[in-house]
Design an enzyme around this catalytic site. Structure first.
Site, short mmCIF file in Angstrom:
data_model
loop_
_atom_site.label_atom_id
_atom_site.label_comp_id
_atom_site.label_asym_id
_atom_site.label_seq_id
_atom_site.Cartn_x
_atom_site.Cartn_y
_atom_site.Cartn_z
N GLY A 139 -72.72 -69.21 81.57
CA GLY A 139 -72.31 -70.67 82.11
C GLY A 139 -72.71 -70.56 83.47
N GLU B 250 -77.81 -62.35 96.62
CA GLU B 250 -77.36 -62.68 95.43
C GLU B 250 -75.84 -62.42 95.47
OE1 GLU B 250 -80.21 -63.65 92.09
OE2 GLU B 250 -79.58 -61.41 91.96
N HIS C 261 -80.46 -55.07 91.36
CA HIS C 261 -79.97 -56.35 90.73
C HIS C 261 -78.43 -55.88 90.59
CE1 HIS C 261 -78.49 -59.53 88.31
NE2 HIS C 261 -79.57 -60.31 88.88
N GLU D 124 -76.58 -56.60 88.34
CA GLU D 124 -76.34 -56.25 86.88
C GLU D 124 -76.76 -54.81 86.72
OE1 GLU D 124 -78.29 -59.71 84.99
OE2 GLU D 124 -76.55 -60.93 85.99
N ASN E 180 -85.64 -64.79 86.90
CA ASN E 180 -85.16 -63.57 86.20
C ASN E 180 -84.86 -64.01 84.82
OD1 ASN E 180 -83.97 -61.23 85.47
ND2 ASN E 180 -82.69 -61.39 87.22
N TRP E 181 -85.36 -63.45 83.76
CA TRP E 181 -85.26 -64.02 82.23
C TRP E 181 -84.08 -63.01 81.75
CZ3 TRP E 181 -90.70 -65.60 80.09
CH2 TRP E 181 -91.11 -66.66 80.79
N LYS E 182 -83.75 -61.90 82.28
CA LYS E 182 -82.66 -60.84 82.02
C LYS E 182 -82.90 -60.58 80.48
CE LYS E 182 -79.46 -62.82 85.47
NZ LYS E 182 -78.23 -62.89 86.05
N GLY F 78 -81.65 -67.30 87.28
CA GLY F 78 -81.61 -66.54 86.15
C GLY F 78 -81.28 -67.39 85.06
N SER G 257 -76.45 -68.76 90.14
CA SER G 257 -76.22 -69.99 89.70
C SER G 257 -77.11 -71.18 90.35
CB SER G 257 -74.94 -70.40 89.89
OG SER G 257 -74.05 -69.68 89.22
P1 PGA Z 1 -78.11 -67.00 87.67
O1 PGA Z 1 -78.66 -65.41 87.96
O2 PGA Z 1 -78.93 -67.93 88.27
O3 PGA Z 1 -77.91 -67.14 86.01
O4 PGA Z 1 -76.58 -66.87 88.48
C1 PGA Z 1 -79.15 -65.16 89.01
C2 PGA Z 1 -79.80 -63.55 89.08
O5 PGA Z 1 -78.67 -62.82 88.75
O6 PGA Z 1 -80.72 -63.39 89.63
#
Ligand code: PGA
Length: 250
Positions: free
Chosen positions: A172, A163, A92, A94, A7-9, A229, A208
């Site tokens: 980070g 998630e 998601h 977000e 997931n490149w967001k 991500g 993460s």
């Molecule tokens: P992350 O994101 O690996 O940067 O924690 C995962 C995600 O939100 O799909």
């Protein structure tokens, strides 16, 4: 067979997305072991796709449910399907917590995907507050129920990404979710889903995940793969992560 979804967001611009897709396309991955997919920004979709071999699928990070019409700024599941997407992330955290998407909206998006043949990857997870208040099960139950109750899945496919919101990185590292903890929850999700469907639904873990810890998740029987991500946006890290998973499956 394990899923690895990147997931490149909104981390990568057009050039970086295309460069990363090109690097991935040059690798010799073992597609008998992994199902690989990337979720680029919609603006890079066409160019990213040109660089990817057929075995690496592309997915939408977000869709709107109405196929076409007077919906300023929206990009529908139908349009993504037409553009070559196989999957779509739906719900998601977000989208839920930054953009205010409710379970009702998420349900419509899932239905919108199913109608046009996109595989929705429904993201569920509890927040840090939910966890502190012992509301993890309550939150997940509600997120699943609102989408799965009376959902027609005949001949259709849907996936889940568990998630925990507190484990998702913001550039980070997020707080690590211990594999044993993730295992319990994914097992619980699978048994919870049995009341809605007898279809075996794949459950991915996300939060993460990186090259160093990915095997601790994919080696769990309850875990059908990972949604990655931040680590999926860094060429070397992502390629190493994929290779780690491949190695662990031999
Ligand atoms: P992350 O994101 O690996 O940067 O924690 C995962 C995600 O939100 O799909």
């Amino acid at each position: 067979m394990k899923y690895i979804f990147g997931n490149w967001k909104m981390y990568l611009n057009l050039k970086d997305s295309v460069d990363l897709a090109e690097k991935l396309g040059q690798q010799e991955f073992d597609f008998n072991k992994i199902n690989l997919g990337v979720f680029s920004t919609a603006l890079a979709f066409a160019e990213v796709q040109k660089k990817l071999p057929e075995d690496i699928k592309i997915g939408a990070q977000n869709v709107s449910w109405t196929p076409q019409g007077a919906y300023t700024g929206a990009i529908s599941a139908w349009l993504f399907e037409e553009a070559g997407a196989k999957y779509a992330l739906v719900g998601h955290s977000e989208r839920r917590y930054i953009f205010g998407e409710t379970n009702d909206i998420i349900r419509k998006k899932v239905e919108g995907c199913l109608e046009v043949g996109l595989v929705p990857v429904l993201c569920v997870g509890e927040t840090a507050e939910d966890k502190a208040e012992n509301k993890r099960e309550y939150r997940l139950k509600k997120q699943l129920m609102k989408v799965f109750e009376d959902l027609d899945l005949v001949g259709k496919k849907i996936m889940i990404a568990y998630e925990p919101v507190w484990a998702i990185s913001k550039g980070g590292q997020g707080e690590a979710c211990l594999p044993a903890d993730a295992d319990d929850v994914m097992g619980w999700i699978k048994s919870e889903l049995k009341q809605y469907t007898d279809q075996g639904i794949s459950v991915l873990y996300g939060g993460s995940v990186d090259a160093g810890n990915v095997v601790s998740y994919v080696s769990l029987d309850t875990c059908d793969g990972v949604l990655v991500g931040s680590a999926s946006t860094k060429e070397e890290e992502f390629i190493n992560l994929i290779k780690e998973v491949e190695k662990s499956l031999s």
